[in-house]
Design an enzyme around this catalytic site. Sequence first.
Site, mmCIF file in Angstrom:
data_model
loop_
_atom_site.group_PDB
_atom_site.id
_atom_site.type_symbol
_atom_site.label_atom_id
_atom_site.label_comp_id
_atom_site.label_asym_id
_atom_site.label_seq_id
_atom_site.Cartn_x
_atom_site.Cartn_y
_atom_site.Cartn_z
ATOM 1 N N GLU A 57 55.812 5.676 60.711
ATOM 2 C CA GLU A 57 56.698 5.438 61.850
ATOM 3 C C GLU A 57 58.055 6.045 61.558
ATOM 4 O O GLU A 57 58.630 5.817 60.498
ATOM 5 C CB GLU A 57 56.844 3.935 62.105
ATOM 6 C CG GLU A 57 57.526 3.601 63.414
ATOM 7 C CD GLU A 57 57.495 2.110 63.711
ATOM 8 O OE1 GLU A 57 58.359 1.390 63.154
ATOM 9 O OE2 GLU A 57 56.608 1.666 64.464
ATOM 10 N N HIS A 107 53.171 16.386 55.515
ATOM 11 C CA HIS A 107 53.463 16.402 56.954
ATOM 12 C C HIS A 107 53.013 15.116 57.648
ATOM 13 O O HIS A 107 53.456 14.823 58.761
ATOM 14 C CB HIS A 107 52.849 17.636 57.621
ATOM 15 C CG HIS A 107 51.354 17.599 57.783
ATOM 16 N ND1 HIS A 107 50.502 18.287 56.950
ATOM 17 C CD2 HIS A 107 50.564 16.979 58.684
ATOM 18 C CE1 HIS A 107 49.255 18.086 57.347
ATOM 19 N NE2 HIS A 107 49.262 17.287 58.389
ATOM 20 N N ASP A 137 52.774 20.715 50.594
ATOM 21 C CA ASP A 137 52.290 19.758 51.599
ATOM 22 C C ASP A 137 51.527 18.597 50.980
ATOM 23 O O ASP A 137 50.454 18.216 51.450
ATOM 24 C CB ASP A 137 51.430 20.459 52.655
ATOM 25 C CG ASP A 137 51.256 19.607 53.913
ATOM 26 O OD1 ASP A 137 52.085 18.692 54.131
ATOM 27 O OD2 ASP A 137 50.300 19.851 54.678
ATOM 28 N N GLY A 213 44.251 14.049 62.346
ATOM 29 C CA GLY A 213 44.060 12.711 61.782
ATOM 30 C C GLY A 213 43.326 12.753 60.465
ATOM 31 O O GLY A 213 43.424 11.841 59.655
ATOM 32 N N ASN A 214 42.557 13.849 60.239
ATOM 33 C CA ASN A 214 41.888 14.047 58.949
ATOM 34 C C ASN A 214 42.867 14.466 57.858
ATOM 35 O O ASN A 214 42.540 14.429 56.672
ATOM 36 C CB ASN A 214 40.819 15.136 59.058
ATOM 37 C CG ASN A 214 39.443 14.575 59.376
ATOM 38 O OD1 ASN A 214 38.875 14.897 60.400
ATOM 39 N ND2 ASN A 214 38.916 13.726 58.503
ATOM 40 N N SER A 215 44.058 14.923 58.253
ATOM 41 C CA SER A 215 45.037 15.402 57.279
ATOM 42 C C SER A 215 45.289 14.342 56.215
ATOM 43 O O SER A 215 45.589 13.190 56.533
ATOM 44 C CB SER A 215 46.354 15.746 57.977
ATOM 45 O OG SER A 215 46.210 16.892 58.777
ATOM 46 N N THR A 231 43.778 19.506 54.749
ATOM 47 C CA THR A 231 45.165 19.708 55.171
ATOM 48 C C THR A 231 45.343 20.522 56.427
ATOM 49 O O THR A 231 46.362 20.416 57.091
ATOM 50 C CB THR A 231 45.958 20.369 54.027
ATOM 51 O OG1 THR A 231 47.337 20.420 54.371
ATOM 52 C CG2 THR A 231 45.474 21.795 53.775
ATOM 53 N N ALA A 232 44.410 21.386 56.785
ATOM 54 C CA ALA A 232 44.645 22.275 57.920
ATOM 55 C C ALA A 232 43.331 22.692 58.557
ATOM 56 O O ALA A 232 42.273 22.679 57.933
ATOM 57 C CB ALA A 232 45.420 23.518 57.476
#
Length: 470
Positions: A57, A107, A137, A213-215, A231-232
Amino acid sequence: MPNVRILLAAPLVAALALAVPAMAEDRAVPQSRTEMQLSFAPLVKQVENAVVNVYAERVVERRSIFEGDPFFEEFFGQRMPNRSEKQSSLGSGVIVGTKGIVVTNNHVIEGASDIKVALADGREYESTVVLKDERVDLAVLKIKVSKADTAFTALPLGDSDAVEVGDLVLAIGNPFGVGQTVTSGIVSALARNQVRSGDFGFFIQTDASINPGNSGGGLINMNGELIGINTAIFSRGGGSNGVGFAIPANLVKTFVASAENGSASFDRPFVGATFDAVTSEVAEALGLDRARGALISKVLPGSPAEKAGMKPGQIVTAVNGIAVEHPDALGYRLTTVGIGGTARITVIAEGKEKELTLSLDRAPETTPRDERLIEGRNPFSGAVVANLSPRVAEELRMPTNGTTSGVVVTEVNRGSPAARIGLQPRDIFIELNGTAVTSTETLAALVGEDPSIWRVEIERDGQRIRQFFR
């Protein structure tokens, strides 16, 4: 915990002994319908509790639509009424330490004021950021636990250098916030670069479905080991098209070790050399069978590269015996060796291959940074400046082949005179009102004067810019 390969294949041992020839490294292609009906369920049960949801948040300030309007700025005394609102984002993470150490993507948590970690069994915890780095990242979180909490299930970190194209993998995370999801696939490619902006370019590519959302979630091998942090994705529509990327576990190991050692930042080794990709023309001229490696284009005097014997024109082809395909791969290999280590560098020079020893250390602060905020009635007020050194250049992500001395802008306060004239971080002061700017002390004395015209020369991305201000 039982080995998953043995658990899955146990009912078929007798049949496989007769029907399937032995293959190297325990890899085998399915040979029958029975083998095709094997399930990943035991493997998922083994690892699912170590993959978590990460809720971040952050407070975002919305600028007023009237900002910059002279009438409204005068009415509100130069202070426009901005409003703040909370934004939430959702990602995934992997527990890699039984005491609640979680790895996720930077991120996912960047700019967050409140971060919660939710386990697969529904338990939810507050967490704090131990270490984060935008360039690779990655971020390490520590779950806030009470004395009543027991040890968490953690995933062991596998050896990502042992991964081969074609290996079966599972991707586990929380895509679109629907809950923990498992997808399967294979390793599609290794050492992928140019995947995203930034200075990290060494990814495991997989066709296992990876979606928003898998990140931060895990890429798991058939031994239940973490081999990458998802990550991507490559997709015009934002969803999975069978091209996903993961940060290799060996880099994650180095990053977690840095966090556990109490480092405030994740430092890459300072080499003091600039590298270019090897083109097909260069490869042909040097007698290489194909374009590969990293071409040394510049070596800084007194740098570790010079001390190791590295010279412009040489091509780095391997680090510690592992082939280097491009400059990004070289950076990855040196980073995973880590600060304080030594690397065996294989180079091709004058058509011959030889090995050099490179000592890896942090970029030095050859000149004390003496960071200062410029104040007063001058066009540069609101800029933070520091004496430039390899260490400061590394922190600002400035190119190695650029200027390594002088005074550099590290920060520009929003709405300040410096921001209004367009001054930017990484700008280097060269000259002010005809006087060379050699240190922050010199610059502070120069801006204390009150000339009728300010004449400044700066260097930005290798280009000289001259401007005049009244």
